[in-house]
Design a protein around this motif. Structure first.
Motif, PDB file in Angstrom:
ATOM      1  N   ASN A 142       0.830  -1.203   0.000  1.00 32.53           N
ATOM      2  CA  ASN A 142       0.000   0.000   0.000  1.00 32.53           C
ATOM      3  C   ASN A 142       0.864   1.253   0.000  1.00 32.53           C
ATOM      4  O   ASN A 142       1.903   1.308   0.642  1.00 32.53           O
ATOM      5  N   THR A 143       0.399   2.264  -0.717  1.00 33.49           N
ATOM      6  CA  THR A 143       1.072   3.553  -0.712  1.00 33.49           C
ATOM      7  C   THR A 143       0.046   4.617  -0.361  1.00 33.49           C
ATOM      8  O   THR A 143      -1.152   4.422  -0.539  1.00 33.49           O
ATOM      9  N   VAL A 144       0.521   5.729   0.113  1.00 34.92           N
ATOM     10  CA  VAL A 144      -0.364   6.822   0.500  1.00 34.92           C
ATOM     11  C   VAL A 144      -0.532   7.759  -0.685  1.00 34.92           C
ATOM     12  O   VAL A 144       0.436   8.219  -1.273  1.00 34.92           O
ATOM     13  N   ASN A 145      -1.767   8.046  -1.017  1.00 31.99           N
ATOM     14  CA  ASN A 145      -2.075   8.993  -2.077  1.00 31.99           C
ATOM     15  C   ASN A 145      -2.160  10.371  -1.422  1.00 31.99           C
ATOM     16  O   ASN A 145      -3.178  10.736  -0.838  1.00 31.99           O
ATOM     17  N   VAL A 185      -5.328  12.624   0.286  1.00 37.27           N
ATOM     18  CA  VAL A 185      -5.300  13.037   1.693  1.00 37.27           C
ATOM     19  C   VAL A 185      -5.477  14.545   1.800  1.00 37.27           C
ATOM     20  O   VAL A 185      -6.235  15.036   2.645  1.00 37.27           O
ATOM     21  N   ALA A 186      -4.790  15.265   0.947  1.00 35.72           N
ATOM     22  CA  ALA A 186      -4.913  16.724   0.978  1.00 35.72           C
ATOM     23  C   ALA A 186      -6.343  17.153   0.661  1.00 35.72           C
ATOM     24  O   ALA A 186      -6.866  18.093   1.277  1.00 35.72           O
ATOM     25  N   ARG A 187      -7.002  16.469  -0.282  1.00 35.45           N
ATOM     26  CA  ARG A 187      -8.403  16.800  -0.594  1.00 35.45           C
ATOM     27  C   ARG A 187      -9.307  16.543   0.599  1.00 35.45           C
ATOM     28  O   ARG A 187     -10.179  17.348   0.921  1.00 35.45           O
ATOM     29  N   PHE A 188      -9.098  15.409   1.282  1.00 34.52           N
ATOM     30  CA  PHE A 188      -9.916  15.114   2.454  1.00 34.52           C
ATOM     31  C   PHE A 188      -9.752  16.182   3.522  1.00 34.52           C
ATOM     32  O   PHE A 188     -10.723  16.677   4.092  1.00 34.52           O
ATOM     33  N   VAL A 189      -8.509  16.529   3.798  1.00 30.66           N
ATOM     34  CA  VAL A 189      -8.233  17.529   4.837  1.00 30.66           C
ATOM     35  C   VAL A 189      -8.798  18.880   4.430  1.00 30.66           C
ATOM     36  O   VAL A 189      -9.411  19.586   5.233  1.00 30.66           O
TER      37      VAL A 189
END
Length: 180
Positions: A100-103, A107-111
């Protein structure tokens, strides 16, 4: 089959069981002592192996007595112990690469959406998203350009006079020498 034909096999089985009991006696009498000297993973293997041996002996005994061993609770225990074997194998050989990698863009869109009330944070995150997109596009363009370069080198034109020299210098493939 005569009963007299089975007697030697039964006597041999009894001898084999006695030998097995003698061989396993030091191990089974002091499993705690033996396991206390082992590393944790080896200790787990030992306990699972002993448990599996006992459960399989009970399973075999049920089968020999004519009981339906597959519907007996011992069968579910054997399945559970096999699952422990699989878990131990997974521990011994962990996966080589992280799956798994972090997108970071997501994440920035969610925050950003969670903190939509705070305009400063929203603007900073919008800038961060734009930078991440530009970075990804640049990386993709670089990768595409590098894939294209070797193909261009192999299709470069060769002058006819150079082509003749290259062909003349090449050795024959069949391994025979040129006749003069």
């Amino acid at each position: 089959m005569d009963v007299s034909d089975v007697t030697p096999e039964l006597e041999q089985l009894e001898l084999d069981l006695n030998t097995l009991q003698e061989v396993l006696q030091p191990l089974l009498s002091d499993v705690g002592d033996v396991s206390s000297k082992m590393p944790l993973l080896d200790k787990a293997k030992l306990y699972v192996l002993v448990c599996y041996a006992i459960e399989s002996l009970i399973f075999s005994s049920l089968r020999l007595n004519g009981a339906d061993a597959k519907s007996h609770p011992v069968f579910t225990e054997l399945t559970r112990v096999r699952q422990y074997f699989e878990k131990i194998q997974k521990l011994e050989s962990p996966p080589e690469e992280r799956e798994n990698t972090v997108n970071t863009e997501a994440v920035a869109r969610f925050v950003r959406n969670d903190l939509a009330d705070n305009k400063d944070i929203k603007n900073k995150l919008t800038e961060l998203i734009a930078k991440e997109k530009a970075k990804a596009e640049a990386k993709a363009a670089t990768a595409a350009a590098e894939k294209k370069r070797p193909a261009e080198d192999s299709t470069s034109e060769v002058r006819p006079e150079e082509a003749g020299n290259k062909i003349a210098k090449r050795p024959k493939r069949d391994g025979s020498k040129k006749k003069k």
